[in-house]
Motif scaffolding. Structure first.
Motif, short mmCIF file in Angstrom:
data_model
loop_
_atom_site.label_atom_id
_atom_site.label_comp_id
_atom_site.label_asym_id
_atom_site.label_seq_id
_atom_site.Cartn_x
_atom_site.Cartn_y
_atom_site.Cartn_z
N ASP A 61 14.09 2.62 5.99
CA ASP A 61 14.88 1.76 5.13
C ASP A 61 14.39 0.31 5.27
N PRO A 62 14.29 -0.44 4.16
CA PRO A 62 13.80 -1.82 4.27
C PRO A 62 14.65 -2.69 5.18
N ARG A 63 15.96 -2.42 5.24
CA ARG A 63 16.81 -3.21 6.13
C ARG A 63 16.43 -2.97 7.58
N THR A 64 16.11 -1.73 7.92
CA THR A 64 15.68 -1.42 9.28
C THR A 64 14.40 -2.17 9.62
N LEU A 79 15.90 9.24 10.21
CA LEU A 79 14.69 8.59 10.70
C LEU A 79 14.96 7.14 11.07
N ASP A 80 15.81 6.46 10.31
CA ASP A 80 16.15 5.07 10.62
C ASP A 80 16.88 4.97 11.95
N TYR A 81 17.83 5.86 12.18
CA TYR A 81 18.56 5.83 13.45
C TYR A 81 17.64 6.14 14.63
N LEU A 107 0.85 -1.18 0.00
CA LEU A 107 0.00 0.00 0.00
C LEU A 107 0.89 1.24 0.00
N PRO A 108 0.99 1.95 -1.11
CA PRO A 108 1.87 3.15 -1.15
C PRO A 108 1.42 4.19 -0.14
N GLY A 109 2.38 4.91 0.39
CA GLY A 109 2.07 5.95 1.37
C GLY A 109 3.33 6.70 1.77
N GLN A 110 3.16 7.69 2.64
CA GLN A 110 4.26 8.51 3.13
C GLN A 110 4.34 8.49 4.65
N SER A 111 3.90 7.40 5.26
CA SER A 111 3.92 7.31 6.71
C SER A 111 5.35 7.08 7.20
N LEU A 112 5.51 7.07 8.52
CA LEU A 112 6.84 6.84 9.10
C LEU A 112 7.39 5.48 8.72
N LEU A 113 6.53 4.47 8.72
CA LEU A 113 7.00 3.13 8.37
C LEU A 113 7.33 3.02 6.89
N HIS A 114 6.59 3.72 6.04
CA HIS A 114 6.90 3.70 4.61
C HIS A 114 8.27 4.30 4.32
N ALA A 129 14.43 5.47 14.70
CA ALA A 129 13.60 4.27 14.88
C ALA A 129 14.37 3.17 15.61
N ILE A 130 15.65 3.02 15.28
CA ILE A 130 16.47 1.99 15.94
C ILE A 130 16.61 2.30 17.43
N VAL A 131 16.85 3.56 17.77
CA VAL A 131 16.97 3.95 19.18
C VAL A 131 15.64 3.71 19.90
N PHE A 132 14.53 4.09 19.26
CA PHE A 132 13.21 3.90 19.88
C PHE A 132 12.94 2.43 20.15
N PHE A 133 13.25 1.58 19.18
CA PHE A 133 12.96 0.16 19.36
C PHE A 133 13.94 -0.48 20.35
N CYS A 134 15.16 0.01 20.42
CA CYS A 134 16.09 -0.51 21.42
C CYS A 134 15.56 -0.23 22.83
#
Length: 270
Positions: A21-24, A244-246, A11-18, A248-253
């Motif tokens: 990076d796919p690796r993240t 944004l990826d960094y 589903l195309p979009g511009q959300s934070l998850l969209h 997200a990584i900090v938030f999930f850690c």
């Protein structure tokens, strides 16, 4: 039936998850799966469910559509939960003849149902918010170190991409075959289990023939283009981690650290 096949639907979009990076997304999804299964605390499992709700909200994907991925797996989830309900020891709640249900079995069966539901819903987010090309590129770069051991990383990522791409196509083909068989008078709604299974035999054979035909055509197309894996190939869009990826990584850690803390410092399930 096609509506229930969510794997491979983007589903195309511009959300934070969209925008991640796919690796993240691949790595965080794997960590989420591990956390769901190793959670021994009721508080930890509830925290992960809340985290899943936050991710669904950030993806801008309707929750109804996310949990639609669970629908085809409901019989398997229920069957797995029932096995635990009837065969886990504990204080008996109901006992009749050989049927014995314990309080511990009910609790474990319920938590297993929640775990599997959260697992499938969480995994569906990555396909809803990541295109197949991005998913294949991310997986290819994550597995790139294995090339030193002559592991076919490029072929594996391409195979995964093709598999996910053709699942909705095969589901649509199955719908067309079922409609064609119904038009010929096939009784697929019979209450008799033997007749219902027998009626599906004329559907399975054309479906396999169609899948093999598509695979043969795809193989010819790949060979005609002299595909040689990743040898000498370059990337038009090189993946790079953004700010944004960094974040997200900090938030999930932090989030997964809290989940581990809940497991260590609060009562466990068992």
């Amino acid at each position: 039936m096609t509506r229930d096949i969510t794997v491979g639907q983007f589903l195309p979009g511009q959300s934070l998850l969209h925008r991640l990076d796919p690796r993240t997304k691949i790595v965080l999804t794997l960590v989420f799966i591990i956390q769901v299964f190793v959670s021994k605390s009721a508080l930890s499992l509830c925290f992960l469910i809340v985290l899943l709700g936050v991710l669904i909200a950030c993806s801008h994907v309707p929750a109804k559509k996310v949990f639609r991925a669970v629908r085809p797996m409901i019989p398997v989830i229920i069957f797995t939960a029932l096995i635990n309900i009837f065969y886990v020891s504990g204080n008996p709640v109901f006992h009749y003849s050989f049927i014995r249900i314990t309080d511990q079995g009910l609790f474990i069966g319920f938590t297993l149902f929640v775990r599997l539901t959260a697992l499938i819903a969480g995994c569906s987010l990555i396909t809803y918010t990541t295109s197949l090309n991005q998913l294949a590129a991310g997986l290819e770069q994550l597995l790139a170190p294995l090339k030193r051991f002559h592991f076919p990383v490029n072929e594996l990522s391409m195979t995964l991409s093709i598999t996910l791409r053709f699942l909705p196509t095969i589901a649509e083909e199955l719908d067309r075959i079922i409609d064609a068989q119904k038009a010929r008078g096939a009784d697929l709604s019979s209450a008799n289990l033997y007749k219902k299974v027998h009626a599906y035999f004329p559907i399975i054979l054309p479906l396999f023939m169609s899948a093999f035909r598509r695979a043969f055509e795809l193989t010819n197309a790949i060979e005609c283009r002299c595909y040689q894996g990743g040898i000498g190939r370059t990337k038009m869009n090189v993946l790079r981690l953004s700010r944004l990826d960094y974040q997200a990584i900090v938030f999930f850690c932090v989030a997964f650290g809290l989940s581990i803390a809940f497991n260590l410092y609060f009562p466990t399930f068992f």
